[in-house]
Design an enzyme around this catalytic site. Sequence first.
Site, PDB file in Angstrom:
ATOM      1  N   LEU A  13       0.856  -1.448  -0.142  1.00 21.98           N
ATOM      2  CA  LEU A  13       0.137   0.112  -0.039  1.00 21.98           C
ATOM      3  C   LEU A  13       0.886   1.252  -0.065  1.00 21.98           C
ATOM      4  CD1 LEU A  13      -2.880   1.280   0.333  1.00 21.98           C
ATOM      5  CD2 LEU A  13      -2.632   1.165   2.696  1.00 21.98           C
ATOM      6  N   TYR A 126      -3.675 -12.042  14.014  1.00 24.94           N
ATOM      7  CA  TYR A 126      -3.393 -10.738  13.157  1.00 24.94           C
ATOM      8  C   TYR A 126      -4.839  -9.956  13.335  1.00 24.94           C
ATOM      9  CZ  TYR A 126      -3.888  -8.094   8.844  1.00 24.94           C
ATOM     10  OH  TYR A 126      -4.452  -7.220   7.851  1.00 24.94           O
TER      11      TYR A 126
HETATM   12  N1  LIG Z   1      -2.289  -7.259   2.353  1.00 25.41           N
HETATM   13  C1  LIG Z   1      -3.688  -7.568   2.492  1.00 25.41           C
HETATM   14  O1  LIG Z   1      -4.418  -8.194   1.659  1.00 25.41           O
HETATM   15  C2  LIG Z   1      -4.637  -6.465   3.297  1.00 25.41           C
HETATM   16  C3  LIG Z   1      -3.784  -5.330   4.015  1.00 25.41           C
HETATM   17  N2  LIG Z   1      -4.659  -4.764   4.983  1.00 25.41           N
HETATM   18  C4  LIG Z   1      -4.039  -3.588   5.750  1.00 25.41           C
HETATM   19  O2  LIG Z   1      -3.399  -2.794   4.739  1.00 25.41           O
HETATM   20  C5  LIG Z   1      -2.331  -2.375   5.181  1.00 25.41           C
HETATM   21  C6  LIG Z   1      -1.215  -2.258   4.219  1.00 25.41           C
HETATM   22  O3  LIG Z   1      -1.181  -3.651   4.049  1.00 25.41           O
HETATM   23  P1  LIG Z   1       0.123  -4.070   2.920  1.00 25.41           P
HETATM   24  O4  LIG Z   1       0.638  -2.764   2.222  1.00 25.41           O
HETATM   25  O5  LIG Z   1      -0.689  -5.055   1.843  1.00 25.41           O
HETATM   26  O6  LIG Z   1       1.143  -4.595   3.710  1.00 25.41           O
HETATM   27  P2  LIG Z   1       2.733  -5.188   3.726  1.00 25.41           P
HETATM   28  O7  LIG Z   1       3.291  -6.207   4.508  1.00 25.41           O
HETATM   29  O8  LIG Z   1       2.919  -5.171   2.241  1.00 25.41           O
HETATM   30  O9  LIG Z   1       3.368  -3.670   4.173  1.00 25.41           O
HETATM   31  C7  LIG Z   1       3.365  -3.294   5.641  1.00 25.41           C
HETATM   32  C8  LIG Z   1       4.426  -2.441   5.691  1.00 25.41           C
HETATM   33  O10 LIG Z   1       4.751  -2.192   7.140  1.00 25.41           O
HETATM   34  C9  LIG Z   1       6.232  -2.206   7.350  1.00 25.41           C
HETATM   35  N3  LIG Z   1       6.479  -2.395   8.656  1.00 25.41           N
HETATM   36  C10 LIG Z   1       6.248  -3.545   9.490  1.00 25.41           C
HETATM   37  N4  LIG Z   1       6.943  -3.562  10.658  1.00 25.41           N
HETATM   38  C11 LIG Z   1       7.394  -2.325  10.821  1.00 25.41           C
HETATM   39  C12 LIG Z   1       8.064  -1.578  11.888  1.00 25.41           C
HETATM   40  N5  LIG Z   1       8.311  -2.229  12.833  1.00 25.41           N
HETATM   41  N6  LIG Z   1       8.285  -0.401  11.308  1.00 25.41           N
HETATM   42  C13 LIG Z   1       8.119   0.087  10.270  1.00 25.41           C
HETATM   43  N7  LIG Z   1       7.392  -0.347   9.100  1.00 25.41           N
HETATM   44  C14 LIG Z   1       7.196  -1.860   9.313  1.00 25.41           C
HETATM   45  C15 LIG Z   1       6.724  -3.419   6.532  1.00 25.41           C
HETATM   46  O11 LIG Z   1       8.055  -3.051   6.324  1.00 25.41           O
HETATM   47  P3  LIG Z   1       9.056  -4.388   5.816  1.00 25.41           P
HETATM   48  O12 LIG Z   1       8.578  -4.624   4.552  1.00 25.41           O
HETATM   49  O13 LIG Z   1      10.349  -3.840   6.219  1.00 25.41           O
HETATM   50  O14 LIG Z   1       8.592  -5.340   6.580  1.00 25.41           O
HETATM   51  C16 LIG Z   1       5.784  -3.030   5.233  1.00 25.41           C
HETATM   52  O15 LIG Z   1       6.506  -1.997   4.330  1.00 25.41           O
HETATM   53  C17 LIG Z   1      -2.064  -2.770   6.494  1.00 25.41           C
HETATM   54  O16 LIG Z   1      -2.596  -2.033   7.391  1.00 25.41           O
HETATM   55  C18 LIG Z   1      -2.870  -4.161   6.557  1.00 25.41           C
HETATM   56  O17 LIG Z   1      -3.240  -4.869   7.813  1.00 25.41           O
HETATM   57  C19 LIG Z   1      -6.079  -4.889   5.008  1.00 25.41           C
HETATM   58  C20 LIG Z   1      -6.548  -5.911   4.221  1.00 25.41           C
HETATM   59  C21 LIG Z   1      -6.151  -6.791   3.358  1.00 25.41           C
HETATM   60  C1  LIG Z   2      -0.802 -19.486  -2.035  1.00 30.17           C
HETATM   61  C2  LIG Z   2      -2.078 -20.294  -1.766  1.00 30.17           C
HETATM   62  C3  LIG Z   2      -2.929 -19.724  -1.098  1.00 30.17           C
HETATM   63  N1  LIG Z   2      -4.158 -20.470  -0.640  1.00 30.17           N
HETATM   64  C4  LIG Z   2      -5.028 -19.718   0.022  1.00 30.17           C
HETATM   65  C5  LIG Z   2      -4.626 -19.498   1.511  1.00 30.17           C
HETATM   66  C6  LIG Z   2      -5.420 -18.338   2.023  1.00 30.17           C
HETATM   67  O1  LIG Z   2      -6.761 -18.799   2.445  1.00 30.17           O
HETATM   68  C7  LIG Z   2      -6.114 -17.673   0.705  1.00 30.17           C
HETATM   69  C8  LIG Z   2      -5.188 -16.493   0.239  1.00 30.17           C
HETATM   70  O2  LIG Z   2      -3.743 -16.456   0.540  1.00 30.17           O
HETATM   71  P1  LIG Z   2      -2.925 -15.154   1.315  1.00 30.17           P
HETATM   72  O3  LIG Z   2      -1.512 -15.829   1.710  1.00 30.17           O
HETATM   73  O4  LIG Z   2      -2.960 -14.195   0.260  1.00 30.17           O
HETATM   74  O5  LIG Z   2      -3.917 -14.989   2.432  1.00 30.17           O
HETATM   75  P2  LIG Z   2      -3.927 -14.265   3.554  1.00 30.17           P
HETATM   76  O6  LIG Z   2      -2.682 -13.923   3.912  1.00 30.17           O
HETATM   77  O7  LIG Z   2      -4.917 -14.569   4.328  1.00 30.17           O
HETATM   78  O8  LIG Z   2      -4.597 -12.780   3.014  1.00 30.17           O
HETATM   79  C9  LIG Z   2      -4.991 -11.711   3.950  1.00 30.17           C
HETATM   80  O9  LIG Z   2      -3.921 -10.854   4.298  1.00 30.17           O
HETATM   81  C10 LIG Z   2      -4.340 -10.108   5.421  1.00 30.17           C
HETATM   82  C11 LIG Z   2      -3.025  -9.147   5.607  1.00 30.17           C
HETATM   83  C12 LIG Z   2      -5.555  -9.310   5.131  1.00 30.17           C
HETATM   84  O10 LIG Z   2      -5.843  -8.189   6.055  1.00 30.17           O
HETATM   85  C13 LIG Z   2      -6.724  -9.904   4.693  1.00 30.17           C
HETATM   86  O11 LIG Z   2      -7.650  -9.285   4.053  1.00 30.17           O
HETATM   87  C14 LIG Z   2      -6.360 -11.019   3.277  1.00 30.17           C
HETATM   88  O12 LIG Z   2      -6.014 -10.326   2.140  1.00 30.17           O
HETATM   89  O13 LIG Z   2      -5.523 -18.603  -0.452  1.00 30.17           O
HETATM   90  C15 LIG Z   2      -4.518 -21.553  -1.378  1.00 30.17           C
HETATM   91  O14 LIG Z   2      -5.416 -22.149  -1.274  1.00 30.17           O
HETATM   92  N2  LIG Z   2      -3.410 -22.110  -2.326  1.00 30.17           N
HETATM   93  C16 LIG Z   2      -2.443 -21.669  -2.487  1.00 30.17           C
HETATM   94  O15 LIG Z   2      -1.824 -22.144  -3.389  1.00 30.17           O
END
Ligand SMILES: NC(=O)C1=CN([C@@H]2O[C@H](COP(=O)(O)OP(=O)(O)OC[C@H]3O[C@@H](n4cnc5c(N)ncnc54)[C@H](OP(=O)(O)O)[C@@H]3O)[C@@H](O)[C@H]2O)C=CC1
Ligand SMILES: Cc1cn([C@H]2C[C@H](O)[C@@H](COP(=O)(O)OP(=O)(O)O[C@H]3O[C@@H](C)C(=O)[C@@H](O)[C@H]3O)O2)c(=O)[nH]c1=O
Length: 295
Positions: A13, A126
Site C-alpha cells: 500500500l 492478526y
Molecule cells: N495485504 C492485504 O491483503 C491486506 C492488508 N490490509 C491492511 O492494509 C495495510 C497495508 O498492507 P500491505 O501494504 O498489503 O502490507 P505490507 O506487508 O506489504 O506492508 C506493510 C509495511 O509495514 C512495514 N512494517 C512492518 N513492521 C514495521 C516496523 N516495525 N516499522 C516500520 N515499518 C514496518 C513493512 O516493512 P518491511 O517490508 O520492512 O517489513 C511493510 O513495508 C495494513 O494495515 C494491513 O493490515 C487490510 C486488508 C488486506
Molecule cells: C498460495 C495459496 C493460498 N491459498 C489460500 C490461503 C488463503 O486462504 C488464501 C489467500 O492466501 P493469502 O496468503 O494471500 O491469504 P491471507 O494472508 O489470509 O490474506 C489476507 O491478508 C491479510 C493481511 C488481510 O488483511 C486479508 O484481507 C487477506 O488479504 O488462499 C491456497 O488455497 N492455495 C495456494 O496455493
Amino acid sequence: MRTILVTGGAGQLGTALRALPLPQGWSIHAADRTTLDLRDSDAIGRFIARGHHAAVINAGAYTDVDGAETDVVEAWRINALAPAALAAACAEAGIPLVHVSTDYVFDGDGDRMRQPHDPVRPLGVYGASKAAGEMAVTTAGGQHAIVRTAWLVSAHGHNFVRTMLRLAAERDSIGVVSDQRGSPTSAADLARALAAIAMGLALDPEAPAGIYHFSNRGAVSWADFARVILAGSAARGGPRARIENIASSAYPMRARRPARSLLCTQAIERDYGIVPRPWEEALDEILDQLMGKKL
Ligand SMILES: NC(=O)C1=CN([C@@H]2O[C@H](COP(=O)(O)OP(=O)(O)OC[C@H]3O[C@@H](n4cnc5c(N)ncnc54)[C@H](OP(=O)(O)O)[C@@H]3O)[C@@H](O)[C@H]2O)C=CC1
Ligand SMILES: Cc1cn([C@H]2C[C@H](O)[C@@H](COP(=O)(O)OP(=O)(O)O[C@H]3O[C@@H](C)C(=O)[C@@H](O)[C@H]3O)O2)c(=O)[nH]c1=O
C-alpha cells in the site's frame, strides 16, 4: 507545500501511495522501517512532533496472518501499540490520522455484509491485533478515520495475484481454497481513497470521520479469483495452470480465516463520494501493468 506522512512506505500500500498523483500543493513523505521503526513509540512521538505534516496515513503493519499466531508480541507491537502511539502523537500535534485496518477483524460468519459499526470478532492473532489498533485510534481523542479493507492486490509486493502467477509458472495445477469468499481490492484504488480522506480531514476539522469500509465491488472465492487471474494471464501470453478447488481444512494454515469477508462501502460513498469499481476491472489493470495488454 502540505505533506502527508505515510508509514510503512515500502509496503504494497505504501508503494501505491507513493505512486499517487496528488493535487498541486500536496506531497507524500513516505517513511519505511529504517526511517521510522513502528516498534519505537518514543521515536513515533518525536517524528510526528517535529514533522509539520498535514496528516498521517498509517500503511505500516504486521501482515503475516499465519506468522502472527506465533509471533504474537511483534504483531501486537506493530498492529496495536504503534497505532496507539501514532494516534496520541497526531492528537497532540492537532493533525488527522488515517489508519488502515482489515476485514479479518470480523469472523465472516453468515452472508451479511459487515457495516462499519458491527461488532468485531477476530478469528486469529492478526485480526485481534488489528482490532486492538482500531480501538486505540478511536479512543485517543484525535481527528481520525479508520479504513478497513480486504484482499489487497497490486503489481507490487506480496499479494495473491503475484503468488498465483509465480505458482502457475512452476506447476500445471494449483489447489486453492473455494470456501472463503471476499472482495479483491486494488491497492491503488485504496490509496486514492485514503489520500482523499486525509486531504479532506486536513483541510476541514469538521469533515466526516470515524470508521469506513473500502473494497472493490463484488465478491469471489479465492479459487475462482485464481481462475480469473490465470485466464487473464493466459490471454496476455503469460503462465497458465489448472485451479483445483480445495477446502480450507485441506490447506496448511495456522490461522483461521473468515469464510465470508464482505464489507459494506455505503458510508465512504455517502461521506466522500468514493465509489469502488468492480474487482475484475481493477484486476485487468494490474495484469496489464504486470504483463502488458491482452494479446
Ligand atoms: N495485504 C492485504 O491483503 C491486506 C492488508 N490490509 C491492511 O492494509 C495495510 C497495508 O498492507 P500491505 O501494504 O498489503 O502490507 P505490507 O506487508 O506489504 O506492508 C506493510 C509495511 O509495514 C512495514 N512494517 C512492518 N513492521 C514495521 C516496523 N516495525 N516499522 C516500520 N515499518 C514496518 C513493512 O516493512 P518491511 O517490508 O520492512 O517489513 C511493510 O513495508 C495494513 O494495515 C494491513 O493490515 C487490510 C486488508 C488486506
Ligand atoms: C498460495 C495459496 C493460498 N491459498 C489460500 C490461503 C488463503 O486462504 C488464501 C489467500 O492466501 P493469502 O496468503 O494471500 O491469504 P491471507 O494472508 O489470509 O490474506 C489476507 O491478508 C491479510 C493481511 C488481510 O488483511 C486479508 O484481507 C487477506 O488479504 O488462499 C491456497 O488455497 N492455495 C495456494 O496455493
